[in-house]
Design a protein around this motif. Structure first.
Motif, PDB file in Angstrom:
ATOM      1  N   SER A  13      25.303   0.959-158.927  1.00 28.80           N
ATOM      2  CA  SER A  13      24.803   1.938-159.026  1.00 28.80           C
ATOM      3  C   SER A  13      23.853   1.953-160.344  1.00 28.80           C
ATOM      4  CB  SER A  13      25.571   3.369-159.016  1.00 28.80           C
ATOM      5  OG  SER A  13      26.049   3.484-157.632  1.00 28.80           O
ATOM      6  N   PHE A  14      22.810   2.691-160.301  1.00 26.73           N
ATOM      7  CA  PHE A  14      21.977   2.811-161.545  1.00 26.73           C
ATOM      8  C   PHE A  14      21.296   4.151-161.765  1.00 26.73           C
ATOM      9  CE2 PHE A  14      21.471  -1.197-159.374  1.00 26.73           C
ATOM     10  CZ  PHE A  14      21.829  -2.281-160.312  1.00 26.73           C
ATOM     11  N   TYR A  15      21.382   4.567-163.205  1.00 27.86           N
ATOM     12  CA  TYR A  15      20.675   5.840-163.211  1.00 27.86           C
ATOM     13  C   TYR A  15      19.152   5.615-163.341  1.00 27.86           C
ATOM     14  CZ  TYR A  15      25.079   7.789-164.722  1.00 27.86           C
ATOM     15  OH  TYR A  15      26.358   8.266-164.793  1.00 27.86           O
ATOM     16  N   ASN A  16      18.535   6.360-162.490  1.00 27.04           N
ATOM     17  CA  ASN A  16      16.913   6.517-162.371  1.00 27.04           C
ATOM     18  C   ASN A  16      16.203   6.256-163.517  1.00 27.04           C
ATOM     19  OD1 ASN A  16      17.512   6.605-159.496  1.00 27.04           O
ATOM     20  ND2 ASN A  16      17.045   8.890-159.535  1.00 27.04           N
ATOM     21  N   ALA A  17      16.757   7.049-164.680  1.00 23.47           N
ATOM     22  CA  ALA A  17      16.137   7.082-166.001  1.00 23.47           C
ATOM     23  C   ALA A  17      16.012   5.564-166.629  1.00 23.47           C
ATOM     24  CB  ALA A  17      16.505   7.961-166.928  1.00 23.47           C
ATOM     25  N   ALA A  18      16.778   4.721-166.280  1.00 27.46           N
ATOM     26  CA  ALA A  18      17.073   3.523-166.618  1.00 27.46           C
ATOM     27  C   ALA A  18      16.126   2.284-166.026  1.00 27.46           C
ATOM     28  CB  ALA A  18      18.591   2.991-166.881  1.00 27.46           C
ATOM     29  N   ILE A  19      16.026   2.766-164.865  1.00 31.63           N
ATOM     30  CA  ILE A  19      15.180   1.685-163.825  1.00 31.63           C
ATOM     31  C   ILE A  19      13.673   1.612-164.381  1.00 31.63           C
ATOM     32  CG2 ILE A  19      14.457   1.444-161.581  1.00 31.63           C
ATOM     33  CD1 ILE A  19      17.265   2.655-160.615  1.00 31.63           C
ATOM     34  N   ARG A  20      12.977   0.497-164.540  1.00 29.34           N
ATOM     35  CA  ARG A  20      11.735   0.163-164.781  1.00 29.34           C
ATOM     36  C   ARG A  20      11.110  -0.702-163.758  1.00 29.34           C
ATOM     37  NH1 ARG A  20      12.444   3.771-167.372  1.00 29.34           N
ATOM     38  NH2 ARG A  20      12.523   4.407-169.767  1.00 29.34           N
TER      39      ARG A  20
ATOM     40  N   ALA B 135       9.766   9.483-159.928  1.00 30.55           N
ATOM     41  CA  ALA B 135       8.647   8.794-160.645  1.00 30.55           C
ATOM     42  C   ALA B 135       9.121   7.749-161.452  1.00 30.55           C
ATOM     43  CB  ALA B 135       7.803   9.791-161.107  1.00 30.55           C
ATOM     44  N   PHE B 136       9.595   6.478-160.685  1.00 28.62           N
ATOM     45  CA  PHE B 136       9.826   5.671-161.451  1.00 28.62           C
ATOM     46  C   PHE B 136       8.793   5.003-162.404  1.00 28.62           C
ATOM     47  CE2 PHE B 136      12.724   5.170-158.015  1.00 28.62           C
ATOM     48  CZ  PHE B 136      13.977   5.213-158.717  1.00 28.62           C
ATOM     49  N   PRO B 137       8.891   4.795-163.781  1.00 30.67           N
ATOM     50  CA  PRO B 137       7.912   4.057-164.520  1.00 30.67           C
ATOM     51  C   PRO B 137       7.530   2.859-164.078  1.00 30.67           C
ATOM     52  CG  PRO B 137       9.687   4.589-165.941  1.00 30.67           C
ATOM     53  CD  PRO B 137      10.225   5.214-164.361  1.00 30.67           C
ATOM     54  N   ILE B 138       6.082   2.462-164.457  1.00 29.31           N
ATOM     55  CA  ILE B 138       5.601   1.087-164.068  1.00 29.31           C
ATOM     56  C   ILE B 138       5.270   0.317-165.316  1.00 29.31           C
ATOM     57  CG2 ILE B 138       3.834  -0.178-162.595  1.00 29.31           C
ATOM     58  CD1 ILE B 138       3.470   2.114-160.701  1.00 29.31           C
ATOM     59  N   VAL B 139       5.940  -0.681-165.363  1.00 28.08           N
ATOM     60  CA  VAL B 139       5.763  -1.565-166.636  1.00 28.08           C
ATOM     61  C   VAL B 139       5.064  -2.527-165.956  1.00 28.08           C
ATOM     62  CG1 VAL B 139       6.719  -2.574-168.599  1.00 28.08           C
ATOM     63  CG2 VAL B 139       7.612  -0.485-167.662  1.00 28.08           C
ATOM     64  N   GLU B 140       4.064  -3.033-166.923  1.00 26.86           N
ATOM     65  CA  GLU B 140       3.327  -4.274-166.331  1.00 26.86           C
ATOM     66  C   GLU B 140       4.062  -5.570-167.014  1.00 26.86           C
ATOM     67  OE1 GLU B 140       0.833  -4.806-164.795  1.00 26.86           O
ATOM     68  OE2 GLU B 140       0.701  -2.599-164.503  1.00 26.86           O
ATOM     69  N   GLU B 141       4.344  -6.578-166.381  1.00 23.75           N
ATOM     70  CA  GLU B 141       5.040  -7.807-166.726  1.00 23.75           C
ATOM     71  C   GLU B 141       4.243  -8.329-167.807  1.00 23.75           C
ATOM     72  OE1 GLU B 141       7.251 -10.184-164.401  1.00 23.75           O
ATOM     73  OE2 GLU B 141       7.164  -8.840-162.567  1.00 23.75           O
TER      74      GLU B 141
ATOM     75  N   SER C 266      17.931  12.415-157.195  1.00 21.17           N
ATOM     76  CA  SER C 266      17.153  12.695-158.096  1.00 21.17           C
ATOM     77  C   SER C 266      17.714  12.195-159.523  1.00 21.17           C
ATOM     78  CB  SER C 266      16.795  14.298-158.629  1.00 21.17           C
ATOM     79  OG  SER C 266      18.287  14.821-158.483  1.00 21.17           O
ATOM     80  N   THR C 267      18.783  11.547-159.628  1.00 20.37           N
ATOM     81  CA  THR C 267      19.447  10.944-160.832  1.00 20.37           C
ATOM     82  C   THR C 267      19.876   9.519-160.523  1.00 20.37           C
ATOM     83  OG1 THR C 267      21.611  11.822-160.083  1.00 20.37           O
ATOM     84  CG2 THR C 267      20.496  13.184-161.500  1.00 20.37           C
ATOM     85  N   LYS C 268      20.307   9.255-159.409  1.00 17.79           N
ATOM     86  CA  LYS C 268      20.863   8.043-159.187  1.00 17.79           C
ATOM     87  C   LYS C 268      20.301   7.124-158.050  1.00 17.79           C
ATOM     88  CE  LYS C 268      25.595   7.314-160.458  1.00 17.79           C
ATOM     89  NZ  LYS C 268      26.926   7.595-160.149  1.00 17.79           N
ATOM     90  N   LEU C 269      20.423   5.654-158.495  1.00 16.85           N
ATOM     91  CA  LEU C 269      20.106   4.719-157.187  1.00 16.85           C
ATOM     92  C   LEU C 269      21.385   3.927-156.871  1.00 16.85           C
ATOM     93  CD1 LEU C 269      16.907   2.513-156.646  1.00 16.85           C
ATOM     94  CD2 LEU C 269      19.193   1.542-156.736  1.00 16.85           C
ATOM     95  N   SER C 270      21.770   4.044-155.748  1.00 15.80           N
ATOM     96  CA  SER C 270      23.041   3.138-155.372  1.00 15.80           C
ATOM     97  C   SER C 270      22.374   2.250-154.296  1.00 15.80           C
ATOM     98  CB  SER C 270      23.814   4.320-154.752  1.00 15.80           C
ATOM     99  OG  SER C 270      24.979   3.513-154.637  1.00 15.80           O
ATOM    100  N   ILE C 271      23.100   0.894-154.259  1.00 14.49           N
ATOM    101  CA  ILE C 271      22.903  -0.216-153.405  1.00 14.49           C
ATOM    102  C   ILE C 271      24.411  -0.620-153.074  1.00 14.49           C
ATOM    103  CG2 ILE C 271      21.997  -2.326-152.922  1.00 14.49           C
ATOM    104  CD1 ILE C 271      19.901  -1.904-155.111  1.00 14.49           C
TER     105      ILE C 271
END
Length: 178
Positions: free
Chosen positions: A109-116, A169-175, A91-96
């Motif tokens: 690692s990235f915080y989910n809130a920063a991912i777009r 729920a990652f936000p979707i931003v149009e390119e 719920s807070t982090k994505l890690s590869i």
């Protein structure tokens, strides 16, 4: 690709390495370079018997080059046969994490809130002789794009994105077109 979900640890996807033709070609090139190095060393040893002063330096150079080639070949073969990428998301982090011979060699690692803008993309990669179509899952953190999952198919990638969006729920931003 193998996906598991656990209420405490979140989503975990194990993605195999890309086993492209280019990867196998690199391994074969390294084998060829090693064979040429062995032959060249034998020629240097044979020639060096008549020229004793040049022999130690020549042998040392060839041995260093063979050692570097052996390390590159081992790394290449290990990547082909044992490399994996593990995506973990809660719920807070994505890690590869990238594993080679069972050892973690790189982790991001990235915080989910920063991912777009999590999306499946295809692009052309230019080589000297041809264009190769590549694909993967791409997302943005700040102004930088990050790509992973380049060895999975389009349906697998879209399925993984759906699973990822169930966790967060990652936000979707149009390119932007510019």
């Amino acid at each position: 690709m193998y996906i598991t979900y656990d209420i405490h640890n979140g989503l975990r996807a194990i993605i195999p390495p890309s086993r492209s033709r280019a990867t196998y070609s690199l391994a074969m090139l390294l084998v060829a370079v090693g064979v040429v190095g062995i032959v060249a060393l034998q020629v240097a040893l044979t020639h060096g018997r008549s020229n004793q002063q040049a022999l130690p330096a020549t042998v040392s150079v060839f041995r260093v080059l063979q050692g570097a080639d052996a390390v590159a070949l081992i790394y290449s073969l290990a990547t082909i046969f044992t490399g994996t990428m593990v995506l973990t998301i809660n719920s807070t982090k994505l890690s590869i994490a990238y594993f080679l011979l069972g050892l973690c060699v790189r982790r991001k690692s990235f915080y989910n809130a920063a991912i777009r803008n999590v999306r499946y993309v295809r692009w052309l990669e230019e080589t000297r002789t041809r264009s190769v179509e590549r694909s993967g899952i791409r997302f943005q953190v700040g102004l930088k794009d990050h790509t992973f999952g380049t060895s999975i198919t389009a349906p697998q990638a879209l399925d993984l994105i759906d699973h990822m969006r169930m966790i967060y729920a990652f936000p979707i931003v149009e390119e932007r077109q510019g």
